[in-house]
Design a protein around this motif. Structure first.
Motif, short mmCIF file in Angstrom:
data_model
loop_
_atom_site.label_atom_id
_atom_site.label_comp_id
_atom_site.label_asym_id
_atom_site.label_seq_id
_atom_site.Cartn_x
_atom_site.Cartn_y
_atom_site.Cartn_z
N ARG A 102 98.81 7.28 64.46
CA ARG A 102 97.51 8.14 64.64
C ARG A 102 96.31 7.89 64.37
O ARG A 102 95.19 7.92 65.10
CB ARG A 102 97.99 9.51 64.41
CG ARG A 102 99.16 10.18 65.06
CD ARG A 102 99.25 11.66 64.62
NE ARG A 102 99.47 11.69 63.19
CZ ARG A 102 100.49 12.06 62.52
NH1 ARG A 102 101.80 12.38 63.36
NH2 ARG A 102 100.68 12.38 61.32
N ALA A 103 96.14 7.31 63.26
CA ALA A 103 94.78 6.77 62.68
C ALA A 103 94.23 5.68 63.54
O ALA A 103 93.00 5.51 64.03
CB ALA A 103 94.79 6.29 61.16
N LYS A 104 95.08 4.68 63.93
CA LYS A 104 94.84 3.56 64.64
C LYS A 104 94.43 4.16 65.96
O LYS A 104 93.35 3.32 66.57
CB LYS A 104 95.99 2.72 64.60
CG LYS A 104 95.82 1.21 65.32
CD LYS A 104 96.91 0.38 65.32
CE LYS A 104 96.55 -1.09 65.70
NZ LYS A 104 97.67 -1.90 65.73
N PHE A 106 93.07 6.91 66.86
CA PHE A 106 91.76 7.85 66.59
C PHE A 106 90.76 6.87 66.53
O PHE A 106 89.77 7.00 67.16
CB PHE A 106 92.23 8.69 65.33
CG PHE A 106 90.89 9.59 65.10
CD1 PHE A 106 90.29 10.56 65.90
CD2 PHE A 106 90.02 8.96 64.02
CE1 PHE A 106 89.23 11.19 65.67
CE2 PHE A 106 88.76 9.74 63.79
CZ PHE A 106 88.39 11.18 64.43
N LEU A 107 90.78 5.65 65.82
CA LEU A 107 89.91 4.91 65.54
C LEU A 107 89.39 3.96 66.87
O LEU A 107 88.16 3.69 67.03
CB LEU A 107 89.95 3.76 64.53
CG LEU A 107 90.06 4.27 63.18
CD1 LEU A 107 90.65 3.41 62.05
CD2 LEU A 107 88.69 5.03 62.65
N ARG A 108 90.29 3.70 67.65
CA ARG A 108 90.15 3.19 69.15
C ARG A 108 89.64 4.07 69.90
O ARG A 108 88.58 3.62 70.64
CB ARG A 108 91.88 2.82 69.36
CG ARG A 108 91.41 1.84 70.78
CD ARG A 108 92.78 1.23 71.13
NE ARG A 108 93.63 0.43 70.24
CZ ARG A 108 94.90 0.21 70.22
NH1 ARG A 108 95.67 0.85 71.08
NH2 ARG A 108 95.45 -0.65 69.61
N LEU A 110 87.65 6.55 69.09
CA LEU A 110 86.17 6.70 68.52
C LEU A 110 85.30 5.32 68.93
O LEU A 110 84.18 5.60 69.34
CB LEU A 110 86.12 6.66 66.89
CG LEU A 110 86.33 7.94 66.49
CD1 LEU A 110 86.38 8.08 64.83
CD2 LEU A 110 85.29 8.94 66.88
N LYS A 111 85.82 4.51 68.82
CA LYS A 111 85.09 3.01 69.18
C LYS A 111 84.84 3.24 70.65
O LYS A 111 83.72 2.76 71.09
CB LYS A 111 85.95 1.78 69.01
CG LYS A 111 85.18 0.57 69.23
CD LYS A 111 86.11 -0.71 68.75
CE LYS A 111 85.65 -2.11 69.01
NZ LYS A 111 86.36 -3.04 68.86
N ARG A 112 85.61 3.72 71.55
CA ARG A 112 85.64 3.61 72.83
C ARG A 112 84.43 4.70 73.27
O ARG A 112 83.58 4.39 74.26
CB ARG A 112 86.86 4.06 73.74
CG ARG A 112 86.82 4.16 75.03
CD ARG A 112 88.12 4.25 75.68
NE ARG A 112 89.01 3.21 75.56
CZ ARG A 112 90.26 3.23 75.71
NH1 ARG A 112 91.05 4.44 76.37
NH2 ARG A 112 91.03 2.33 75.55
N ASN A 113 84.54 5.80 72.63
CA ASN A 113 83.37 6.74 72.68
C ASN A 113 82.01 6.43 72.56
O ASN A 113 81.07 6.54 73.16
CB ASN A 113 83.84 8.20 72.15
CG ASN A 113 84.68 8.86 73.03
OD1 ASN A 113 85.12 8.76 74.05
ND2 ASN A 113 85.49 9.90 71.86
#
Length: 118
Positions: A102-104, A106-108, A110-113
């Motif tokens: 889930r953390a991975k 979520f970070l992906r 965030l990066k895309r946004n």
């Protein structure tokens, strides 16, 4: 500790493993004789004996049953303690939990946004 050259080809090229066996009643003479005997098995790359703890560690492509039969033929009772398959073994793989996934994700996201608005 004995080892075989990495370039030595084996007809039985299966996945490599590290197998740890607990062996009863090891003696000082077993420190050299057991690795020598195990190295004669097809697929065994390394063999090491710790007489004090009664542990034999084998690296290679030999099966558990082959190792147990070989030790039994030498008059040794043994059981498999751990067995890891693969190039890096179990220790090389990162832990895979649902929280980590889930953390991975979520970070992906965030990066895309962050990349879409710049």
């Amino acid at each position: 500790f004995l080892s075989r050259s990495a370039e030595t080809p084996f007809p039985m090229q299966t996945e490599r493993a590290t197998i740890v066996l607990k062996v009863r009643n090891l003696t000082e003479s077993d420190r050299e004789s057991l690795p020598r005997a195990l190295m004669n098995l097809e697929g065994v790359c390394n063999a090491a004996v710790d007489v004090l703890s009664g542990v034999v560690r084998v690296d290679g492509a030999a099966s558990d049953s082959e190792l147990l039969r070989a030790l039994s033929a030498l008059g040794k009772q043994a059981v498999v303690v751990t067995h890891t398959r693969g190039a890096g073994g179990a220790a090389a793989r990162p832990p895979s939990s649902s929280a980590a996934m889930r953390a991975k994700l979520f970070l992906r996201l965030l990066k895309r946004n962050a990349n879409c608005c710049s």
